[in-house]
Design a protein around this motif. Structure first.
Motif, PDB file in Angstrom:
ATOM      1  N   TYR A  96       1.031  -1.157   0.109  1.00  0.00           N
ATOM      2  CA  TYR A  96      -0.024   0.173   0.068  1.00  0.00           C
ATOM      3  C   TYR A  96       0.805   1.193  -0.078  1.00  0.00           C
ATOM      4  O   TYR A  96       0.658   2.218  -0.797  1.00  0.00           O
ATOM      5  CB  TYR A  96      -1.017   0.098   1.398  1.00  0.00           C
ATOM      6  CG  TYR A  96      -1.594  -1.224   1.381  1.00  0.00           C
ATOM      7  CD1 TYR A  96      -2.093  -2.166   0.239  1.00  0.00           C
ATOM      8  CD2 TYR A  96      -2.194  -1.489   2.511  1.00  0.00           C
ATOM      9  CE1 TYR A  96      -2.884  -3.220   0.807  1.00  0.00           C
ATOM     10  CE2 TYR A  96      -3.132  -2.708   3.130  1.00  0.00           C
ATOM     11  CZ  TYR A  96      -3.636  -3.436   1.822  1.00  0.00           C
ATOM     12  OH  TYR A  96      -4.316  -4.659   2.143  1.00  0.00           O
ATOM     13  N   ARG A  97       1.901   1.189   0.857  1.00  0.00           N
ATOM     14  CA  ARG A  97       2.795   2.238   0.780  1.00  0.00           C
ATOM     15  C   ARG A  97       3.490   2.645  -0.528  1.00  0.00           C
ATOM     16  O   ARG A  97       3.930   3.654  -1.077  1.00  0.00           O
ATOM     17  CB  ARG A  97       3.675   2.183   2.034  1.00  0.00           C
ATOM     18  CG  ARG A  97       3.167   2.452   3.446  1.00  0.00           C
ATOM     19  CD  ARG A  97       3.981   2.387   4.713  1.00  0.00           C
ATOM     20  NE  ARG A  97       4.864   1.478   4.745  1.00  0.00           N
ATOM     21  CZ  ARG A  97       4.502  -0.127   5.299  1.00  0.00           C
ATOM     22  NH1 ARG A  97       3.144   0.103   5.791  1.00  0.00           N
ATOM     23  NH2 ARG A  97       5.506  -0.931   5.418  1.00  0.00           N
ATOM     24  N   ASP A  98       3.819   1.496  -1.010  1.00  0.00           N
ATOM     25  CA  ASP A  98       4.505   1.658  -2.509  1.00  0.00           C
ATOM     26  C   ASP A  98       3.581   2.240  -3.505  1.00  0.00           C
ATOM     27  O   ASP A  98       4.213   3.269  -4.395  1.00  0.00           O
ATOM     28  CB  ASP A  98       4.761  -0.014  -2.979  1.00  0.00           C
ATOM     29  CG  ASP A  98       5.972  -0.423  -2.318  1.00  0.00           C
ATOM     30  OD1 ASP A  98       6.835   0.299  -1.326  1.00  0.00           O
ATOM     31  OD2 ASP A  98       6.107  -1.900  -2.285  1.00  0.00           O
ATOM     32  N   ARG A  99       2.410   1.986  -3.019  1.00  0.00           N
ATOM     33  CA  ARG A  99       1.348   2.743  -4.042  1.00  0.00           C
ATOM     34  C   ARG A  99       1.313   4.092  -3.831  1.00  0.00           C
ATOM     35  O   ARG A  99       0.985   5.036  -4.777  1.00  0.00           O
ATOM     36  CB  ARG A  99      -0.123   2.268  -4.001  1.00  0.00           C
ATOM     37  CG  ARG A  99      -1.224   2.412  -4.783  1.00  0.00           C
ATOM     38  CD  ARG A  99      -1.087   1.508  -6.202  1.00  0.00           C
ATOM     39  NE  ARG A  99      -2.304   1.605  -6.632  1.00  0.00           N
ATOM     40  CZ  ARG A  99      -2.928   0.398  -6.890  1.00  0.00           C
ATOM     41  NH1 ARG A  99      -2.273  -0.856  -6.605  1.00  0.00           N
ATOM     42  NH2 ARG A  99      -3.938   0.123  -7.624  1.00  0.00           N
ATOM     43  N   LEU A 100       1.653   4.754  -2.611  1.00  0.00           N
ATOM     44  CA  LEU A 100       1.716   5.933  -2.311  1.00  0.00           C
ATOM     45  C   LEU A 100       3.021   6.783  -2.364  1.00  0.00           C
ATOM     46  O   LEU A 100       3.178   7.866  -2.434  1.00  0.00           O
ATOM     47  CB  LEU A 100       1.153   6.103  -0.809  1.00  0.00           C
ATOM     48  CG  LEU A 100      -0.156   5.492  -0.778  1.00  0.00           C
ATOM     49  CD1 LEU A 100      -0.555   5.789   0.723  1.00  0.00           C
ATOM     50  CD2 LEU A 100      -1.292   6.220  -1.660  1.00  0.00           C
ATOM     51  N   ARG A 101       3.980   5.971  -2.321  1.00  0.00           N
ATOM     52  CA  ARG A 101       5.471   6.435  -2.254  1.00  0.00           C
ATOM     53  C   ARG A 101       5.816   7.443  -3.534  1.00  0.00           C
ATOM     54  O   ARG A 101       5.782   7.028  -4.722  1.00  0.00           O
ATOM     55  CB  ARG A 101       6.447   5.129  -2.174  1.00  0.00           C
ATOM     56  CG  ARG A 101       8.156   5.526  -1.786  1.00  0.00           C
ATOM     57  CD  ARG A 101       8.666   4.343  -1.475  1.00  0.00           C
ATOM     58  NE  ARG A 101       8.101   3.195  -0.933  1.00  0.00           N
ATOM     59  CZ  ARG A 101       7.723   2.858   0.284  1.00  0.00           C
ATOM     60  NH1 ARG A 101       7.968   3.716   0.988  1.00  0.00           N
ATOM     61  NH2 ARG A 101       7.036   1.691   0.455  1.00  0.00           N
ATOM     62  N   ARG A 102       6.275   8.395  -3.038  1.00  0.00           N
ATOM     63  CA  ARG A 102       7.007   9.471  -4.324  1.00  0.00           C
ATOM     64  C   ARG A 102       8.189   9.897  -3.582  1.00  0.00           C
ATOM     65  O   ARG A 102       8.455   9.855  -2.254  1.00  0.00           O
ATOM     66  CB  ARG A 102       6.165  10.467  -4.414  1.00  0.00           C
ATOM     67  CG  ARG A 102       4.396  10.178  -4.386  1.00  0.00           C
ATOM     68  CD  ARG A 102       4.455   9.617  -6.142  1.00  0.00           C
ATOM     69  NE  ARG A 102       2.835   9.501  -6.381  1.00  0.00           N
ATOM     70  CZ  ARG A 102       2.167   8.341  -6.194  1.00  0.00           C
ATOM     71  NH1 ARG A 102       2.685   7.332  -5.747  1.00  0.00           N
ATOM     72  NH2 ARG A 102       1.112   8.327  -6.804  1.00  0.00           N
ATOM     73  N   PRO A 103       9.168  10.498  -4.191  1.00  0.00           N
ATOM     74  CA  PRO A 103      10.441  11.096  -3.731  1.00  0.00           C
ATOM     75  C   PRO A 103       9.981  12.188  -2.570  1.00  0.00           C
ATOM     76  O   PRO A 103      10.947  12.230  -1.722  1.00  0.00           O
ATOM     77  CB  PRO A 103      10.972  11.753  -5.091  1.00  0.00           C
ATOM     78  CG  PRO A 103      10.593  10.801  -5.997  1.00  0.00           C
ATOM     79  CD  PRO A 103       9.019  10.724  -5.650  1.00  0.00           C
TER      80      PRO A 103
END
Length: 170
Positions: A96-103
């Motif tokens: 789920y965090r991967d779906r939201l992860r941005r730099p």
């Protein structure tokens, strides 16, 4: 408290954790102190998700993906406009965090024992998430790893003290 890059403040904070950890309270206080806009991630849930949770039915990954896409769209809107922001989202699993992860995203993980969280849940009113779903959320939780851009706040202090921890880490 962990933070992988203290050299630049994040553009978007995702305040995460299981239900009852105080995400809305901490995010609201951070929004006030930083002057950043805040979005309540729960407000982005499709009606069907809210109905399931109100009935005490845990959400599946299939239920969560459209919601996470809405949260990600809010993050992307902040990025497009160059504005900072704060959003609440349980973000329980790494996927789920991967779906939201941005730099420009830093996760603020509100971590606590089942006892502390259940006390907080029992004390609140008017929320669709029943105490009965806490165990399923704790079972789903994959705490952020050291390779994730995260500030971990261990619950037990007052919300003001928890927010102060986040501000110091930023």
């Amino acid at each position: 408290m962990e933070h992988t890059d203290a050299s630049a403040p994040p553009t978007v904070l995702v305040v995460m954790g299981v239900s009852g950890t105080g995400k809305s309270t901490v995010a609201g206080l951070l929004s006030e102190r930083l002057g950043w806009p805040m979005e309540e991630g729960d407000d982005l849930h499709p009606a069907a998700n809210v109905a399931k949770m109100e009935q005490g039915v845990p959400l599946t990954d299939e239920d969560r993906w459209p919601w996470l896409d809405r949260v990600a769209a809010w993050i992307d809107d902040r990025s497009r406009t160059g504005e900072p922001g704060i959003i609440t989202c349980s973000a329980l699993r790494r996927a789920y965090r991967d779906r939201l992860r941005r730099p420009n995203v830093t996760f603020v993980f509100l971590s606590g024992t089942r006892e502390v969280i259940s006390r907080r849940m029992a004390a609140r009113s008017g929320h669709f998430m029943p105490l009965s779903l806490l165990d399923s959320q704790l079972a789903t939780l994959e705490p952020p790893g050291p390779d994730e851009q995260v500030i971990t706040v261990h619950l037990g202090a007052t919300p003001d003290e928890e927010v102060a921890q986040v501000l110091r880490a930023l």
